[in-house]
Write a protein that holds these residues in place. Structure first.
Motif, PDB file in Angstrom:
ATOM      1  N   ARG A   1      -3.130  -8.421  -6.871  1.00  0.00           N
ATOM      2  CA  ARG A   1      -1.628  -9.028  -6.919  1.00  0.00           C
ATOM      3  C   ARG A   1      -0.844  -8.437  -8.053  1.00  0.00           C
ATOM      4  NH1 ARG A   1       0.147 -12.095  -2.842  1.00  0.00           N
ATOM      5  NH2 ARG A   1      -1.622 -13.067  -1.581  1.00  0.00           N
ATOM      6  N   VAL A   2      -0.039  -7.724  -8.078  1.00  0.00           N
ATOM      7  CA  VAL A   2       0.884  -7.147  -9.114  1.00  0.00           C
ATOM      8  C   VAL A   2       2.182  -7.765  -9.182  1.00  0.00           C
ATOM      9  CG1 VAL A   2       1.546  -4.935 -10.355  1.00  0.00           C
ATOM     10  CG2 VAL A   2      -0.816  -5.157  -9.288  1.00  0.00           C
ATOM     11  N   PRO A   3       2.569  -8.385 -10.264  1.00  0.00           N
ATOM     12  CA  PRO A   3       3.826  -8.836 -10.224  1.00  0.00           C
ATOM     13  C   PRO A   3       4.877  -7.504 -10.008  1.00  0.00           C
ATOM     14  CG  PRO A   3       2.772  -9.747 -12.032  1.00  0.00           C
ATOM     15  CD  PRO A   3       1.929  -8.736 -11.456  1.00  0.00           C
TER      16      PRO A   3
ATOM     17  N   THR B   1       8.542   2.134   1.147  1.00  0.00           N
ATOM     18  CA  THR B   1       7.264   2.431   1.177  1.00  0.00           C
ATOM     19  C   THR B   1       6.667   2.433  -0.158  1.00  0.00           C
ATOM     20  OG1 THR B   1       7.774   3.868   3.110  1.00  0.00           O
ATOM     21  CG2 THR B   1       5.453   3.903   1.996  1.00  0.00           C
ATOM     22  N   LEU B   2       5.598   1.641  -0.032  1.00  0.00           N
ATOM     23  CA  LEU B   2       4.947   1.708  -1.480  1.00  0.00           C
ATOM     24  C   LEU B   2       3.740   2.941  -1.615  1.00  0.00           C
ATOM     25  CD1 LEU B   2       4.784  -0.136  -3.929  1.00  0.00           C
ATOM     26  CD2 LEU B   2       2.773  -1.397  -3.070  1.00  0.00           C
ATOM     27  N   ALA B   3       3.697   3.800  -2.489  1.00  0.00           N
ATOM     28  CA  ALA B   3       2.773   4.843  -2.687  1.00  0.00           C
ATOM     29  C   ALA B   3       1.314   4.291  -3.301  1.00  0.00           C
ATOM     30  CB  ALA B   3       3.141   5.831  -3.308  1.00  0.00           C
ATOM     31  N   GLY B   4       0.535   4.993  -3.134  1.00  0.00           N
ATOM     32  CA  GLY B   4      -0.968   4.517  -3.521  1.00  0.00           C
ATOM     33  C   GLY B   4      -0.869   4.490  -5.195  1.00  0.00           C
ATOM     34  N   ALA B   5      -1.881   3.781  -5.758  1.00  0.00           N
ATOM     35  CA  ALA B   5      -1.936   3.690  -7.067  1.00  0.00           C
ATOM     36  C   ALA B   5      -2.670   4.909  -7.667  1.00  0.00           C
ATOM     37  CB  ALA B   5      -2.704   2.637  -7.347  1.00  0.00           C
ATOM     38  N   GLU B   6      -2.261   5.219  -8.882  1.00  0.00           N
ATOM     39  CA  GLU B   6      -2.747   6.310  -9.501  1.00  0.00           C
ATOM     40  C   GLU B   6      -3.918   6.006 -10.218  1.00  0.00           C
ATOM     41  OE1 GLU B   6      -1.549   9.771 -12.975  1.00  0.00           O
ATOM     42  OE2 GLU B   6       0.170   8.430 -12.112  1.00  0.00           O
ATOM     43  N   LEU B   7      -5.148   6.426 -10.378  1.00  0.00           N
ATOM     44  CA  LEU B   7      -6.459   6.045 -11.096  1.00  0.00           C
ATOM     45  C   LEU B   7      -5.966   6.657 -12.267  1.00  0.00           C
ATOM     46  CD1 LEU B   7      -9.052   4.484 -11.344  1.00  0.00           C
ATOM     47  CD2 LEU B   7     -10.377   6.528 -10.516  1.00  0.00           C
ATOM     48  N   LEU B   8      -6.209   5.787 -13.499  1.00  0.00           N
ATOM     49  CA  LEU B   8      -6.068   6.643 -14.925  1.00  0.00           C
ATOM     50  C   LEU B   8      -7.537   6.621 -15.433  1.00  0.00           C
ATOM     51  CD1 LEU B   8      -2.859   4.463 -16.194  1.00  0.00           C
ATOM     52  CD2 LEU B   8      -2.978   6.692 -15.205  1.00  0.00           C
ATOM     53  N   SER B   9      -8.445   5.666 -15.359  1.00  0.00           N
ATOM     54  CA  SER B   9      -9.563   5.855 -15.931  1.00  0.00           C
ATOM     55  C   SER B   9     -10.497   4.615 -15.457  1.00  0.00           C
ATOM     56  CB  SER B   9      -9.675   5.379 -17.653  1.00  0.00           C
ATOM     57  OG  SER B   9      -9.282   4.096 -17.733  1.00  0.00           O
ATOM     58  N   ARG B  10     -11.589   5.144 -15.463  1.00  0.00           N
ATOM     59  CA  ARG B  10     -12.941   4.270 -14.803  1.00  0.00           C
ATOM     60  C   ARG B  10     -13.639   3.634 -15.990  1.00  0.00           C
ATOM     61  NH1 ARG B  10     -14.234   5.025  -9.483  1.00  0.00           N
ATOM     62  NH2 ARG B  10     -13.414   6.964  -8.482  1.00  0.00           N
TER      63      ARG B  10
ATOM     64  N   VAL C   1       0.798  -6.644  -3.369  1.00  0.00           N
ATOM     65  CA  VAL C   1      -0.786  -6.534  -3.072  1.00  0.00           C
ATOM     66  C   VAL C   1      -1.117  -4.974  -3.054  1.00  0.00           C
ATOM     67  CG1 VAL C   1      -2.926  -6.846  -1.557  1.00  0.00           C
ATOM     68  CG2 VAL C   1      -0.834  -8.639  -1.749  1.00  0.00           C
ATOM     69  N   ILE C   2      -1.878  -4.610  -3.995  1.00  0.00           N
ATOM     70  CA  ILE C   2      -2.264  -3.271  -4.313  1.00  0.00           C
ATOM     71  C   ILE C   2      -3.751  -3.039  -4.278  1.00  0.00           C
ATOM     72  CG2 ILE C   2      -2.021  -1.279  -5.876  1.00  0.00           C
ATOM     73  CD1 ILE C   2       0.398  -2.450  -6.847  1.00  0.00           C
TER      74      ILE C   2
END
Length: 217
Positions: free
Chosen positions: A18-20, A46-55, A7-8
């Motif tokens: 939910r990401v496989p 530890t799961l790092a934060g997601a990196e935003l690529l584009s809005r 879950v991200i």
């Protein structure tokens, strides 16, 4: 939680996705806001934060309607009219009272007589001479009051006029509010019912989000 997914939180809208597991480290699109982000990988447990690529590009909505401006311009026109009329009338009366004492006393006498005819003041009675003397005294007292009432009314009319201009030119939101209050309280002219309507209408519009946005454009 399903062990085959992580879950991200979407970095754009914070929606939980939910990401496989086999998608970690790849590009993912948020189903809520349609933003693209890179799903993080688990490092050392530890799961790092997601990196935003584009809005996503904002959807082109309809152009804002001109109705809020129109709803403000109508009371602004009322303020302008009442301000001009009040300035002309009060300016003329002030000139009459201060610049031509004889004409000022004659005008005050007419006002006193009109008040008496409306039943707001008792007839002075007595002989003709006594009645004339009392009427002259009442007119002089009224004239004394108008020597300070008229300048105040003239200033109030100028404020109402300036407030109408402030709305038209989208400048000085506070001045527009003050002018509407003055017009609502009928300070500029005691019988100016249209001014009270325009002032109350203007206050209601200025207090709305559309009215405030009118001054930010």
């Amino acid at each position: 939680m399903n062990p085959e997914t992580e879950v991200i939180a979407c970095p754009a809208c914070k929606h939980l996705v939910r990401v496989p597991l086999d998608w970690l480290g790849t590009q993912v699109q948020c189903p809520e806001c349609r933003a693209l982000f890179r799903a993080p990988v688990r490092t050392g447990g530890t799961l790092a934060g997601a990196e935003l690529l584009s809005r996503p590009e904002p959807a082109a909505g309809p152009k804002p309607a001109a109705r809020p401006d129109l709803m403000l311009m109508l009371p602004a026109f009322g303020l302008l009219v009442c301000g001009v009329v009040g300035a002309v009338v009060n300016g003329y009366l002030l000139f009459l009272v201060l610049g031509d004492p004889a004409a000022g006393r004659q005008w005050a006498a007419k006002q006193t007589e009109a008040v008496r005819k409306m039943g707001l003041e008792a007839d002075p009675g007595g002989t003709a001479e006594e009645k004339a003397a009392r009427e002259a005294e009442a007119a002089e007292q009224l004239l004394g009051h108008f020597r300070w009432i008229l300048p105040a009314a003239l200033a109030a009319s100028a404020t109402v006029l300036a407030g109408g201009l402030a709305i038209v030119f989208r400048r000085n939101y506070r001045l527009a509010q003050v002018a509407c209050v003055v017009a609502t309280l009928n300070v500029a002219h005691l019988c100016c019912v249209p001014g009270a309507v325009a002032g109350l209408w203007g206050l209601l519009m200025l207090g709305s989000e559309e009215g405030r946005a009118h001054f930010r454009r």
